[in-house]
Design a protein around this motif. Structure first.
Motif: not given
Length: 216
Positions: A77-83, A92-99, A106-117, A188-190
């Protein structure tokens, strides 16, 4: 080329041994091929094909969610949001980030959660939802910040005109280029290409495409 060869190998393996695959192994192959294909579409700038693939991949991910590692679902979902952000499909990016941020408590990846914000801030800014930015900033925990993205998150909600936008983004770019966290952030993102697109008032997709061509 290497990505395409690897994807072909996976596809051939799945086709040849499909009836013998256990649910766990099928999920493992699915998570690897899905992420590789998505990364391949981003790197090769095939936006239209990528958008078509994302619709099918999302359905497949949801159907097989119980067989796939939660870490992979979040990464998908993070890669989807970037795309979606690169191709200008912000809703559509918001929908992916909301996932990642809403449906996964509870996130298994705190770094992904942080960059998603941080990406959620950018997407709502692009859509002109300035009033929402303060609420998103409240989602950050006391130990969740990374410079210079923290500077950007605070300043975006204060921008009132084009002049202020350019000044803010120029300062952000300056800080990012000088930051010790630059490599981590860019992985994580350009953010640099996004910043340049705002400075030059051009589409993000064009900036990424030009950068890709210049790197060949």
């Amino acid at each position: 080329k290497e990505l395409n060869e690897l994807l072909t190998d996976f596809s051939g393996f799945e086709h040849m041994y499909h009836l013998q695959l256990t649910p766990k192994l099928r999920g493992l192959i699915l998570e690897r091929t899905t992420l590789l294909k998505l990364i391949n579409f981003i790197n090769s700038q095939q936006f239209e094909k990528g958008l078509q693939y994302l619709k099918l991949a999302t359905k497949t991910i949801e159907i097989n969610k119980n067989e796939i590692a939660k870490k992979t679902v979040d990464t998908f979902y993070f890669c989807s949001a970037v795309f979606y952000i690169i191709s200008g499909h912000f809703k559509e990016a918001i929908k992916s980030l909301n996932q990642i941020l809403v449906f996964n408590v509870t996130s298994s990846q705190p770094d992904v959660n942080l960059f998603a914000k941080y990406l959620l801030l950018i997407v709502h800014y692009e859509l002109g939802n300035i009033s929402i930015l303060s609420s998103i900033n409240e989602m950050f925990g006391p130990n969740e910040s990374i410079d210079p993205l923290n500077f950007l998150s605070i300043r975006l909600s204060l921008i009132q005109n084009r002049k202020e936008e350019k000044e803010t983004i120029l300062e952000f770019k300056k800080r990012l280029l000088a930051s010790k966290n630059k490599t981590i952030i860019q992985n994580y993102f350009d953010f640099l290409s996004w910043a340049e697109s705002k400075i030059q008032n051009k589409s993000f997709a064009k900036m990424v495409r030009r950068k890709s061509i210049e790197s060949v």
